[in-house]
Design a protein around this motif. Sequence first.
Motif, mmCIF file in Angstrom:
data_model
loop_
_atom_site.group_PDB
_atom_site.id
_atom_site.type_symbol
_atom_site.label_atom_id
_atom_site.label_comp_id
_atom_site.label_asym_id
_atom_site.label_seq_id
_atom_site.Cartn_x
_atom_site.Cartn_y
_atom_site.Cartn_z
ATOM 1 N N MET A 36 16.572 12.139 -63.472
ATOM 2 C CA MET A 36 17.880 12.366 -63.653
ATOM 3 C C MET A 36 18.441 13.111 -62.431
ATOM 4 N N ALA A 37 17.743 14.306 -62.244
ATOM 5 C CA ALA A 37 18.436 15.409 -61.566
ATOM 6 C C ALA A 37 18.124 14.920 -59.976
ATOM 7 N N ASP A 38 17.364 13.804 -59.599
ATOM 8 C CA ASP A 38 17.273 13.523 -58.172
ATOM 9 C C ASP A 38 17.047 12.009 -58.092
ATOM 10 N N GLU A 93 28.926 11.830 -66.655
ATOM 11 C CA GLU A 93 28.380 13.005 -66.451
ATOM 12 C C GLU A 93 26.737 12.496 -66.980
ATOM 13 N N ALA A 94 25.812 13.540 -66.856
ATOM 14 C CA ALA A 94 24.648 13.505 -67.585
ATOM 15 C C ALA A 94 24.940 13.456 -69.012
ATOM 16 N N TYR A 109 17.938 3.928 -67.125
ATOM 17 C CA TYR A 109 18.630 4.399 -68.449
ATOM 18 C C TYR A 109 17.692 4.559 -69.649
ATOM 19 N N SER A 124 24.863 6.051 -64.672
ATOM 20 C CA SER A 124 23.967 4.984 -65.581
ATOM 21 C C SER A 124 24.768 4.431 -66.678
ATOM 22 N N PRO A 139 21.735 9.701 -66.509
ATOM 23 C CA PRO A 139 22.486 10.419 -65.385
ATOM 24 C C PRO A 139 23.870 10.013 -65.465
ATOM 25 N N GLU A 140 24.606 10.598 -64.595
ATOM 26 C CA GLU A 140 25.983 10.201 -64.195
ATOM 27 C C GLU A 140 25.667 8.701 -63.636
ATOM 28 N N PRO A 168 21.287 3.575 -61.968
ATOM 29 C CA PRO A 168 19.907 4.567 -62.395
ATOM 30 C C PRO A 168 19.346 4.239 -63.696
ATOM 31 N N VAL A 202 20.398 18.563 -72.535
ATOM 32 C CA VAL A 202 19.346 17.942 -71.806
ATOM 33 C C VAL A 202 18.233 19.015 -71.479
#
Length: 490
Positions: free
Chosen positions: A222-224, A384-385, A232, A288, A285-286, A230, A194
Amino acid sequence: MPDITTLPIYPPAQDGDHGDEAIPSHPLGVKPSGNALLASWSLRSAIGSFQLLPDDLILLLLEELDAPSLLRIGRTCKAFYAFTRAEELWKALFVGSPPATFTWRGSWRSTYLNLPASKVPMVDCSHLYSDALYRPFNCAHIVLDPYVTKIPARNQIPRLSDLSPGEFHEKWADTPFVLTEPVKSWPVYKDWTVGTLLGRYGQGTFRAEAVDWPLRTYGDYMADNADESPLYLFDCGFVSKMGLAVGAPESTPNAAYWPPACFAEDLFSVVGSDRPDHQWLIVGPERSGSKFHKDPNATSAWNAVIRGPKYWIMFPSGDKRPPPPGVYVSDDQSEVTSPLSIAEWLLNFHAEARRTAGCMEGICGEGEILHVPSGWWHLVVNLEASIAITQNFIPRAHLGAALDFLSNKADQVSGFRKNVVNPYEKFISGMRETYPELLEQALEELQKKAEGKKRKWDDIVHGKAEGETEEQNAGGFSFGFGDDSDVEVP
């Protein structure tokens, strides 16, 4: 779709089969409806006549309002404040009218209103009891591990190191499987993370469902985020955007990746540059992923994981097979209805699905590639991501299915450019020029199937039982349509 069971009394936790980790408190203190049974009062009484309406209907009404109206209603009482904080309301506003420039601020509401975290009031709504408001939060925080582990032996997707083209066509074209080795020789597998993608392509614009964002912005998302589903990233133009060379390394200098040998034959390539979209970069992200679906145009697919493992659950389809549990399909299979999110499906249908005949499950890890046969239902969730590359293709084993789909489901054909007026004729022409024998074989098989279906229908119409001679049937009952013409039955 059936109603979702009322959530348990707060604080909810997974049952014994699904771990013991409790869901954290809702940020506004909202609790599931079941808690109202033990409550002495509820904030809902403050909304006046609106309390006569179901919560889902209130949210539907709020969807019709613009941002200033939502803010005004949210200031009237704590209950309406909680309703107007529903993220799906603000996501719809953002997607419908995205700001020219923005900074992702952790939620759709804060991003749309450009509110830093210090400006977002955290109102105590702990005496509001609503499944409609609590369910998305609950789904966004379920623990995935119990659903993706302890896979029954009968359900496990086969794992192989590699396959030759001959082995694939003879034995494996109709079966999901994971290959563990081919992807590990790809330069992108050795190089992409990433972080490296954000560093090289952060300013480039990529498609993430209904929005086109700079990759850097999507990285911030993705991070927040705390979305139930989520966003995609699923971009079909990534090869040109990233300047990648794709093809076998012996014939393509500086190739970034290439299909494994067993997937190299792709009959859709006969239409050249007119072929439908077929290559995608997938980043998420996780949590998704993709809800249950079949791949377009009756194609097969491979999905190669570069970073972050993916959980797959899959089902074969057919005339006599129902769709997966919790999935409802229209008669022509053009419309698919399922729970609102992957998490909601896992909570309500995963246990039943795992017991259903034909179910196959597995985890495709980093450096591995999974085969999705034509027509198979599949749901995918990132553990996971994740970064992945996927490609749709037509192997010779499923040429007939592709021809049938392009010919008889023209209204469902997707991915072709507007200048391709008749995809079926375009494909037929390309096949006739490049693979004439394969085409004739496939067309003959389709003709035999069509004739078989017509014979069965004629037997039903004219009352002829299986194995019965014409003379034996002469005096039997039959029904018709008032004339002697042949009627084509769909």
